[in-house]
Design a protein around this motif. Sequence first.
Motif, PDB file in Angstrom:
ATOM      1  N   LEU A  41      -4.834  -2.518  17.581  1.00 36.87           N
ATOM      2  CA  LEU A  41      -4.165  -2.629  16.166  1.00 36.87           C
ATOM      3  C   LEU A  41      -3.451  -4.139  16.102  1.00 36.87           C
ATOM      4  O   LEU A  41      -3.421  -4.875  15.503  1.00 36.87           O
ATOM      5  CB  LEU A  41      -3.105  -1.767  15.483  1.00 36.87           C
ATOM      6  N   PRO A  75       3.102  -5.197  14.173  1.00 35.12           N
ATOM      7  CA  PRO A  75       3.660  -4.143  13.335  1.00 35.12           C
ATOM      8  C   PRO A  75       4.942  -3.753  13.710  1.00 35.12           C
ATOM      9  O   PRO A  75       5.279  -3.684  14.644  1.00 35.12           O
ATOM     10  CB  PRO A  75       2.407  -3.323  13.389  1.00 35.12           C
ATOM     11  N   PHE A 121      -4.564   3.374  17.156  1.00 36.01           N
ATOM     12  CA  PHE A 121      -3.682   2.848  16.293  1.00 36.01           C
ATOM     13  C   PHE A 121      -2.259   2.865  16.864  1.00 36.01           C
ATOM     14  O   PHE A 121      -1.710   1.579  16.735  1.00 36.01           O
ATOM     15  CB  PHE A 121      -3.496   4.137  14.946  1.00 36.01           C
ATOM     16  N   ILE A 141      -4.334   2.026   6.747  1.00 40.62           N
ATOM     17  CA  ILE A 141      -3.102   1.416   7.204  1.00 40.62           C
ATOM     18  C   ILE A 141      -3.240   0.185   8.073  1.00 40.62           C
ATOM     19  O   ILE A 141      -2.685  -0.784   7.857  1.00 40.62           O
ATOM     20  CB  ILE A 141      -2.180   2.409   7.977  1.00 40.62           C
ATOM     21  N   SER A 142      -4.288   0.313   8.914  1.00 36.06           N
ATOM     22  CA  SER A 142      -4.597  -0.759   9.747  1.00 36.06           C
ATOM     23  C   SER A 142      -5.036  -1.964   9.179  1.00 36.06           C
ATOM     24  O   SER A 142      -4.508  -3.234   9.329  1.00 36.06           O
ATOM     25  CB  SER A 142      -5.731  -0.444  10.950  1.00 36.06           C
ATOM     26  N   GLU A 143      -5.826  -1.696   8.062  1.00 38.48           N
ATOM     27  CA  GLU A 143      -6.384  -2.750   7.024  1.00 38.48           C
ATOM     28  C   GLU A 143      -5.444  -3.345   6.528  1.00 38.48           C
ATOM     29  O   GLU A 143      -5.359  -4.600   6.469  1.00 38.48           O
ATOM     30  CB  GLU A 143      -7.467  -2.004   6.499  1.00 38.48           C
ATOM     31  N   ALA A 144      -4.485  -2.715   5.792  1.00 37.51           N
ATOM     32  CA  ALA A 144      -3.638  -3.198   4.911  1.00 37.51           C
ATOM     33  C   ALA A 144      -2.441  -4.127   5.927  1.00 37.51           C
ATOM     34  O   ALA A 144      -2.140  -5.239   5.370  1.00 37.51           O
ATOM     35  CB  ALA A 144      -2.619  -2.187   4.502  1.00 37.51           C
ATOM     36  N   LEU A 145      -2.259  -3.857   7.055  1.00 43.23           N
ATOM     37  CA  LEU A 145      -1.513  -4.637   8.131  1.00 43.23           C
ATOM     38  C   LEU A 145      -1.944  -5.596   8.442  1.00 43.23           C
ATOM     39  O   LEU A 145      -1.421  -6.745   8.485  1.00 43.23           O
ATOM     40  CB  LEU A 145      -1.021  -3.593   9.361  1.00 43.23           C
ATOM     41  N   ALA A 146      -3.306  -5.734   8.864  1.00 40.86           N
ATOM     42  CA  ALA A 146      -4.137  -6.959   8.968  1.00 40.86           C
ATOM     43  C   ALA A 146      -4.247  -7.935   7.944  1.00 40.86           C
ATOM     44  O   ALA A 146      -4.349  -9.109   8.108  1.00 40.86           O
ATOM     45  CB  ALA A 146      -5.590  -6.536   9.318  1.00 40.86           C
ATOM     46  N   THR A 204       4.943  -5.899   8.669  1.00 44.03           N
ATOM     47  CA  THR A 204       4.372  -6.924   9.982  1.00 44.03           C
ATOM     48  C   THR A 204       5.527  -7.799   9.947  1.00 44.03           C
ATOM     49  O   THR A 204       6.710  -8.172   9.100  1.00 44.03           O
ATOM     50  CB  THR A 204       3.267  -7.706   9.334  1.00 44.03           C
ATOM     51  N   MET A 253       0.946  -1.100  -0.147  1.00 46.03           N
ATOM     52  CA  MET A 253      -0.047   0.076   0.034  1.00 46.03           C
ATOM     53  C   MET A 253       1.025   1.216  -0.002  1.00 46.03           C
ATOM     54  O   MET A 253       1.934   1.509   0.802  1.00 46.03           O
ATOM     55  CB  MET A 253      -0.902  -0.132   1.140  1.00 46.03           C
ATOM     56  N   LYS A 305      -6.186  -6.495  15.871  1.00 44.62           N
ATOM     57  CA  LYS A 305      -6.633  -6.581  14.388  1.00 44.62           C
ATOM     58  C   LYS A 305      -5.916  -7.442  13.573  1.00 44.62           C
ATOM     59  O   LYS A 305      -6.222  -8.364  12.869  1.00 44.62           O
ATOM     60  CB  LYS A 305      -6.895  -5.163  14.013  1.00 44.62           C
ATOM     61  N   MET A 306      -4.334  -7.304  13.774  1.00 41.17           N
ATOM     62  CA  MET A 306      -3.638  -8.002  13.128  1.00 41.17           C
ATOM     63  C   MET A 306      -3.633  -9.519  13.194  1.00 41.17           C
ATOM     64  O   MET A 306      -3.097 -10.305  12.592  1.00 41.17           O
ATOM     65  CB  MET A 306      -2.142  -7.554  13.196  1.00 41.17           C
ATOM     66  N   GLN A 309      -7.486 -12.540  12.028  1.00 37.44           N
ATOM     67  CA  GLN A 309      -7.751 -12.903  10.764  1.00 37.44           C
ATOM     68  C   GLN A 309      -7.320 -14.257  10.258  1.00 37.44           C
ATOM     69  O   GLN A 309      -6.324 -14.591  10.821  1.00 37.44           O
ATOM     70  CB  GLN A 309      -7.687 -11.588   9.804  1.00 37.44           C
ATOM     71  N   GLU A 363      -0.062  -6.871   4.416  1.00 35.06           N
ATOM     72  CA  GLU A 363       0.595  -5.900   3.310  1.00 35.06           C
ATOM     73  C   GLU A 363       1.484  -5.014   4.040  1.00 35.06           C
ATOM     74  O   GLU A 363       1.524  -4.778   5.086  1.00 35.06           O
ATOM     75  CB  GLU A 363      -0.610  -5.085   2.743  1.00 35.06           C
ATOM     76  N   HIS A 364       2.522  -4.471   3.182  1.00 37.11           N
ATOM     77  CA  HIS A 364       3.412  -3.649   3.441  1.00 37.11           C
ATOM     78  C   HIS A 364       2.913  -2.069   3.249  1.00 37.11           C
ATOM     79  O   HIS A 364       2.109  -2.087   2.335  1.00 37.11           O
ATOM     80  CB  HIS A 364       4.604  -3.600   2.831  1.00 37.11           C
TER      81      HIS A 364
END
Lengths: 92, 95
Positions: A85, B78, A47, B33-38, B53, A1, A88-89, A92, B41-42
Motif C-alpha cells: 500500500l 496512510p 493492505f 480504498i487503496s486506489e483512493a489513497l493512491a 494521507t 470516498m 502504491k501511494m 504515481q 483522496e480521503h
Amino acid sequence: MTKADIAKWIHKHVGTSQKDAVTTVDAVLDIMRSTMIKGEHIKISGFGNFMLRDKHERRGRNPQTGDSMPITARRVVTFRASHLLKEKMNDQ
Amino acid sequence: MTKSELISILASTQPSMTKLESEAVVNAVFDAISEALAKGEHVELRGFGSFTTRTRQSRVGRNPKTGDTVSVGEKKVPYFKPGKLLREGVLSRDD
C-alpha cells in the motif's frame, strides 16, 4: 470516498447489484469492527494490519483549564499499512 | 483475523453469496480504498473510521550497514483514524 463509492466500485468491478454491494460493504465493516471489539487483530495481506494496543493509565492535562487529570487505561486501534500500500501511494 | 477468515465469515453471513463472490467483494473493498489513497483522496467510513494521507518530509538518512548518508525523498503514508463506534467499542479492555 465513502461507503457508497466503495459500493459503486464493487458494482462496477465485481458485478454485484448496487443494493447488494451496499449491504456487503456494511457487512464487511461490521465484521471487522466486532472482531476488533472482541480484542482480535486483523491482518489484510496487501493492505495492512489493524492492531490493538493497550495503554496504561497516565496523567494528562485538560488543555483548556490546565488542570491535571488521569487518563484511564484504554485500548486503542492502530493501523500499520502494508509495504504494498505504501508503494502504491508513492509511485504515481 | 486474516483476510481469508474475513472472506469465510462474510460468506457465512450472506446466504446468497458464494465463497468466490465473497472473496471478490472483500478484495474489491480494499482495492477501492487503496486506489483512493493512491490518488490522495480521503476515505470516510461511518462507524468504522477514516483513512487519510499524510506527507512525510524528505530527510537525510543513513545506510545502517555502511554509515553512508542518503537522502530520503518526501513520501506519502496512510493514516487511519478509528471512528466513534470502533474507538468506544475497543476502549475497555475486559477480555
